[in-house]
Design an enzyme around this catalytic site. Structure first.
Site, PDB file in Angstrom:
ATOM      1  N   ASP A  28     -18.780 -15.164  66.724  1.00 55.20           N
ATOM      2  CA  ASP A  28     -18.131 -15.222  68.203  1.00 55.20           C
ATOM      3  C   ASP A  28     -18.502 -13.880  68.473  1.00 55.20           C
ATOM      4  OD1 ASP A  28     -16.608 -15.749  70.427  1.00 55.20           O
ATOM      5  OD2 ASP A  28     -15.178 -14.603  69.711  1.00 55.20           O
ATOM      6  N   PHE A  29     -18.699 -13.932  70.309  1.00 48.99           N
ATOM      7  CA  PHE A  29     -19.000 -12.706  70.872  1.00 48.99           C
ATOM      8  C   PHE A  29     -17.584 -11.870  71.117  1.00 48.99           C
ATOM      9  CE2 PHE A  29     -20.393 -10.123  74.527  1.00 48.99           C
ATOM     10  CZ  PHE A  29     -21.332  -9.091  73.844  1.00 48.99           C
ATOM     11  N   ASP A  30     -17.029 -12.436  72.485  1.00 47.53           N
ATOM     12  CA  ASP A  30     -15.852 -11.535  72.992  1.00 47.53           C
ATOM     13  C   ASP A  30     -14.631 -11.758  72.006  1.00 47.53           C
ATOM     14  OD1 ASP A  30     -16.724 -11.025  75.863  1.00 47.53           O
ATOM     15  OD2 ASP A  30     -17.287 -13.041  75.593  1.00 47.53           O
ATOM     16  N   ASP A 209     -12.231 -15.023  67.102  1.00 46.56           N
ATOM     17  CA  ASP A 209     -10.796 -14.570  67.299  1.00 46.56           C
ATOM     18  C   ASP A 209      -9.741 -15.219  68.132  1.00 46.56           C
ATOM     19  OD1 ASP A 209     -10.757 -13.213  70.595  1.00 46.56           O
ATOM     20  OD2 ASP A 209     -12.433 -14.177  69.798  1.00 46.56           O
TER      21      ASP A 209
END
Length: 273
Positions: A28-30, A209
């Site tokens: 994932d990124f953020d 997250d």
């Protein structure tokens, strides 16, 4: 290096370290590669993490990012084009960036309906000042992190946004101080499974997250039943605990993930020597 707490996770980590060329590492990124910030337009990767991905990409079969953001947006914000051969799946898999090009289908018409009605809905909800709308192109998100009372804003918006999503034929995706309205039929689990099948990966690593990452964790569990070893990693926060509860391994946010990637790369090189 931190060890997974589950037998499946420990077995998968061993396989990832010994056969990295047959592995897919996805992130994932953020909140995972990049710390959460008040305004997502200001997002930037954890220092050193993109360099760690680039080193990993020299050893792994596939390195990928699967994000709710637009694919090109994630690449630009993260400088992800510095990672050799990376694939970035944006909008939960509806977009694909690779080799500098983005491939995507047209968004469903419900997105235009939401775009037209959402500002009035937010104003009428009584949500506290600081609540704002992010137009992602294929989806729209209402952020409350900058509001005077973020939780109250989410409470006021939950019902109206659900009703709007139903009329538009879209899905409501809750997250960390955000509610997103996005197309049905795409999620990170389906995107991850498709990429594993495409690359013929025998081992998969996925780090996330937030609640939108749980379908990817579920996909890893389903892939295990098909003989693909899998490790799920939570980039932890105090805002969401369900992801940590579901993970094989928990690290302290993006900084912990950067450290983990460095250790993984080091171990792979040591075993290959």
């Amino acid at each position: 290096m931190p060890e997974p707490t589950t037998p499946n996770g420990r077995a998968a980590l061993e396989a990832l370290l010994t056969e990295p060329a047959r592995a897919l590492f996805a992130f994932d990124f953020d909140g995972t590669l990049a710390p959460i910030v008040a305004d997502p337009r200001d997002s930037a990767p954890q220092p050193g993490i993109v360099a760690a991905l680039a080193e990993l990409a020299e050893l792994a079969g596939t390195v990928a990012v699967i994000t709710g953001r637009g694919a090109a947006t994630a690449v630009d914000l993260g400088g992800l084009d510095r990672v050799p051969g990376i694939t970035v799946l944006g909008h939960y898999g509806a977009e694909r960036w690779s080799d500098g090009r983005v491939a995507a289908a047209e968004p469903p018409p419900g997105v235009s309906l939401v775009r037209a009605e959402l500002p009035g809905l937010v104003d009428a909800s009584g949500a506290p000042e600081g609540t704002w709308i992010e137009d992602k192109g294929r989806s729209l998100a209402v952020h409350t992190r900058r509001a005077a009372d973020p939780d109250r804003a989410l409470e006021l918006l939950g019902g109206p946004l659900t009703e709007l999503a139903e009329r538009a034929g879209l899905k409501v995706e809750p997250g960390r101080m955000v509610i997103e309205l996005r197309p049905q039929g795409v999620d990170k689990g389906a995107a991850l499974t498709s990429l594993v099948e495409e690359r013929g990966a025998l081992h998969v690593f996925y780090a996330g997250d937030d609640l939108g990452d749980l379908p990817a964790f579920e996909a890893v569990a389903a892939l295990r039943a098909r003989g693909v070893s899998g490790l799920t990693v939570c980039s932890s926060s105090e805002e969401v605990t369900a992801v940590a509860d579901a993970a094989d391994l928990v690290v302290p946010g993006p900084a912990g993930l950067a450290e983990l990637l460095g250790r993984v790369t080091e171990r792979i090189r040591g075993l290959a020597a």
